[in-house]
Design an enzyme around this catalytic site. Structure first.
Site, PDB file in Angstrom:
ATOM      1  N   SER A 104      31.878 -38.626  11.244  1.00  0.00           N
ATOM      2  CA  SER A 104      33.321 -38.689  11.603  1.00  0.00           C
ATOM      3  C   SER A 104      33.496 -38.050  12.848  1.00  0.00           C
ATOM      4  O   SER A 104      32.860 -37.128  13.103  1.00  0.00           O
ATOM      5  CB  SER A 104      34.122 -37.756  10.432  1.00  0.00           C
ATOM      6  OG  SER A 104      35.317 -37.854  10.464  1.00  0.00           O
ATOM      7  N   HIS A 108      40.493 -35.511  21.012  1.00  0.00           N
ATOM      8  CA  HIS A 108      41.652 -35.298  21.723  1.00  0.00           C
ATOM      9  C   HIS A 108      41.399 -35.166  23.244  1.00  0.00           C
ATOM     10  O   HIS A 108      40.745 -34.308  23.688  1.00  0.00           O
ATOM     11  CB  HIS A 108      42.121 -34.062  21.354  1.00  0.00           C
ATOM     12  CG  HIS A 108      42.766 -34.198  19.663  1.00  0.00           C
ATOM     13  ND1 HIS A 108      43.730 -34.948  19.299  1.00  0.00           N
ATOM     14  CD2 HIS A 108      42.023 -33.688  18.785  1.00  0.00           C
ATOM     15  CE1 HIS A 108      43.992 -34.973  18.264  1.00  0.00           C
ATOM     16  NE2 HIS A 108      43.011 -34.300  17.745  1.00  0.00           N
ATOM     17  N   HIS A 118      40.024 -41.841  16.775  1.00  0.00           N
ATOM     18  CA  HIS A 118      39.290 -41.351  15.284  1.00  0.00           C
ATOM     19  C   HIS A 118      38.411 -42.657  15.123  1.00  0.00           C
ATOM     20  O   HIS A 118      38.661 -43.807  14.970  1.00  0.00           O
ATOM     21  CB  HIS A 118      40.245 -41.298  14.356  1.00  0.00           C
ATOM     22  CG  HIS A 118      39.710 -41.334  13.084  1.00  0.00           C
ATOM     23  ND1 HIS A 118      39.963 -42.517  12.045  1.00  0.00           N
ATOM     24  CD2 HIS A 118      39.088 -40.493  12.107  1.00  0.00           C
ATOM     25  CE1 HIS A 118      39.330 -42.357  10.889  1.00  0.00           C
ATOM     26  NE2 HIS A 118      38.823 -41.175  11.013  1.00  0.00           N
ATOM     27  N   ARG A 122      30.982 -44.393   6.289  1.00  0.00           N
ATOM     28  CA  ARG A 122      30.360 -43.557   5.639  1.00  0.00           C
ATOM     29  C   ARG A 122      29.802 -44.560   4.330  1.00  0.00           C
ATOM     30  O   ARG A 122      30.289 -45.770   4.229  1.00  0.00           O
ATOM     31  CB  ARG A 122      31.426 -42.656   4.848  1.00  0.00           C
ATOM     32  CG  ARG A 122      32.557 -43.475   4.286  1.00  0.00           C
ATOM     33  CD  ARG A 122      34.118 -42.545   3.869  1.00  0.00           C
ATOM     34  NE  ARG A 122      35.021 -43.391   3.700  1.00  0.00           N
ATOM     35  CZ  ARG A 122      35.944 -43.925   4.515  1.00  0.00           C
ATOM     36  NH1 ARG A 122      35.724 -43.814   5.627  1.00  0.00           N
ATOM     37  NH2 ARG A 122      36.900 -44.904   4.241  1.00  0.00           N
ATOM     38  N   HIS A 151      41.405 -53.536  20.062  1.00  0.00           N
ATOM     39  CA  HIS A 151      41.512 -54.572  18.807  1.00  0.00           C
ATOM     40  C   HIS A 151      40.511 -55.691  19.061  1.00  0.00           C
ATOM     41  O   HIS A 151      39.727 -56.179  18.090  1.00  0.00           O
ATOM     42  CB  HIS A 151      42.947 -54.848  18.680  1.00  0.00           C
ATOM     43  CG  HIS A 151      43.756 -54.077  17.731  1.00  0.00           C
ATOM     44  ND1 HIS A 151      43.738 -53.921  16.650  1.00  0.00           N
ATOM     45  CD2 HIS A 151      44.661 -52.717  18.260  1.00  0.00           C
ATOM     46  CE1 HIS A 151      44.680 -53.068  16.104  1.00  0.00           C
ATOM     47  NE2 HIS A 151      45.078 -52.496  17.173  1.00  0.00           N
ATOM     48  N   ASN A 265      32.276 -28.274   4.732  1.00  0.00           N
ATOM     49  CA  ASN A 265      32.636 -27.193   5.782  1.00  0.00           C
ATOM     50  C   ASN A 265      33.880 -27.255   6.282  1.00  0.00           C
ATOM     51  O   ASN A 265      34.293 -28.019   6.845  1.00  0.00           O
ATOM     52  CB  ASN A 265      31.490 -27.297   6.921  1.00  0.00           C
ATOM     53  CG  ASN A 265      31.661 -26.189   8.013  1.00  0.00           C
ATOM     54  OD1 ASN A 265      32.392 -26.498   8.840  1.00  0.00           O
ATOM     55  ND2 ASN A 265      30.770 -25.120   7.863  1.00  0.00           N
TER      56      ASN A 265
END
Length: 280
Positions: A104, A108, A118, A122, A151, A265
Site C-alpha cells: 500500500s 503527498h 495512491h 493485495r 489512465h 499497525n
C-alpha cells in the site's frame, strides 16, 4: 513464523520486491532535486495469539524535498475476523480465518502541481482466494495531460491481460473514490478492482502489471511537474484538497477499516493522512 503455501509466498515476495523498486525510484527522484532524503523503514509484528496467525510488515516513510510525505507499506498477516466483521468480508461468512499480503502506497507531494497518488495491490485468502488493488491519481490542481497519461498506462496494462477490464475497473474507481458528504470525487480516478477470483496465475500476472504500470506512469508525471513554480494560492488549494483526502480515508476507505479491525499497525494504517491540511 507464519507458514505460507506456494501462492501466498509468491505474492508476498513480489509485493516486497515491488516495494524495494518503488522506494529506490522515489529516492532517485529526490537526488535529482538535490535532496539526500531517503526512506526510513520500521518493522512491526502483529500482536496476536500465535494460533490465530500473527504476521507483520514493514512501514517505509520518506519526508523529502519532492515527496513531502510518502509511505510505502508491505504486510503479511493472518488470523481470524471478529464474527460481525467477517460478514462484510468476501468469502469469510463461513470461516472467519484469513490470510492477507499486499503493498500500500500513498504519496503527498510538496509542489501543488505534482499530484498525490495512491496504489494498493493485495492477495487475500478466506473461504475464497482473490486479488484486489488499483491506483488512482489525486491532484489538487488537475492537469489534463497527466490525467490522460496515467489512465492510458493503466488501460494498456488492463488490455494486455484477460482479467483486466479497464472500463469496469475505471468506473469502479470513480464510484469508490467519491466523498458523498462533499459531493465530489477524491481525485481524477484510475482503476480499482476487488474479489478477482479464478486462475491464480492470470490474476497474479494482471496484478503485477498494475504495479508495473504505476511504476512507469507516476515517476514520469513527478519529473514533469516537480520544478514548476507555484503561488501561495496554489499551496492554499493543495492544503484544502488534502482535507478532503483525509476525510475520505478516515470515513470511507475500506483499507483503513480493514487494518484497524484486524490488529494492524496503527502508524502504518494512518500513513495515508497528509502531513499538513486545512479546513476553511
Amino acid at each position: 513464523m507464519m507458514m505460507l503455501d506456494t501462492e501466498q509466498a509468491a505474492a508476498r515476495a513480489w509485493f516486497e520486491a515491488l516495494r524495494t523498486r518503488i522506494c529506490t525510484e522515489f529516492e532517485t527522484i529526490e537526488r535529482e532535486s538535490g535532496s539526500d532524503s531517503s526512506f526510513n523503514y520500521i518493522s512491526w509484528n502483529r500482536d496476536n495469539d500465535p494460533d490465530a496467525g500473527g504476521g507483520g510488515g514493514v512501514q517505509g516513510v520518506m519526508r523529502g524535498q519532492v515527496f513531502e510525505k510518502v509511505g510505502v507499506n508491505v504486510s503479511t498477516v493472518g488470523g481470524a475476523f471478529a464474527p460481525e466483521f467477517a460478514k462484510t468480508i468476501h468469502g469469510a461468512d463461513q470461516d472467519p480465518r484469513f490470510f492477507a499480503t499486499g503493498i500500500s502506497l500513498v504519496a503527498h507531494m510538496a509542489n501543488p502541481h505534482v499530484p498525490a497518488v495512491h496504489m494498493n495491490c493485495r492477495f487475500l485468502v478466506t473461504g475464497k482466494r482473490w486479488f484486489g488493488g488499483g491506483a488512482d491519481l489525486n491532484p489538487a490542481i488537475p492537469i489534463v495531460e497527466d490525467t490522460e497519461n496515467f489512465h492510458a498506462t493503466l488501460k494498456a496494462a488492463c488490455d494486455a491481460h484477460g482479467p483486466g477490464d479497464y472500463p469496469r475497473f475505471s468506473k469502479w474507481a470513480d464510484d469508490y473514490f467519491y466523498i458523498p458528504h462533499r459531493g465530489v470525487h477524491r481525485g481524477v480516478g484510475g482503476i480499482f478492482y476487488d474479489h478477482l477470483e479464478g486462475s491464480f496465475q492470470e490474476n497474479f500476472a494482471f496484478t503485477r502489471a498494475v504495479g508495473e504500470a504505476f511504476l512507469d506512469a507516476f515517476p514520469r508525471i513527478v519529473r514533469r511537474r516537480m520544478a514548476l513554480p507555484f503561488t501561495d494560492a496554489d499551496t492554499a488549494a493543495l492544503l484544502a484538497w488534502r482535507g478532503r483526502y483525509a476525510e475520505f480515508n478516515l470515513v470511507y476507505d475500506r483499507g483503513t477499516s480493514f487494518g484497524l479491525k484486524t490488529g494492524g499497525n496503527i502508524d502504518a494504517i494512518l500513513m495515508s493522512l497528509p502531513p499538513v491540511a486545512t479546513w476553511a
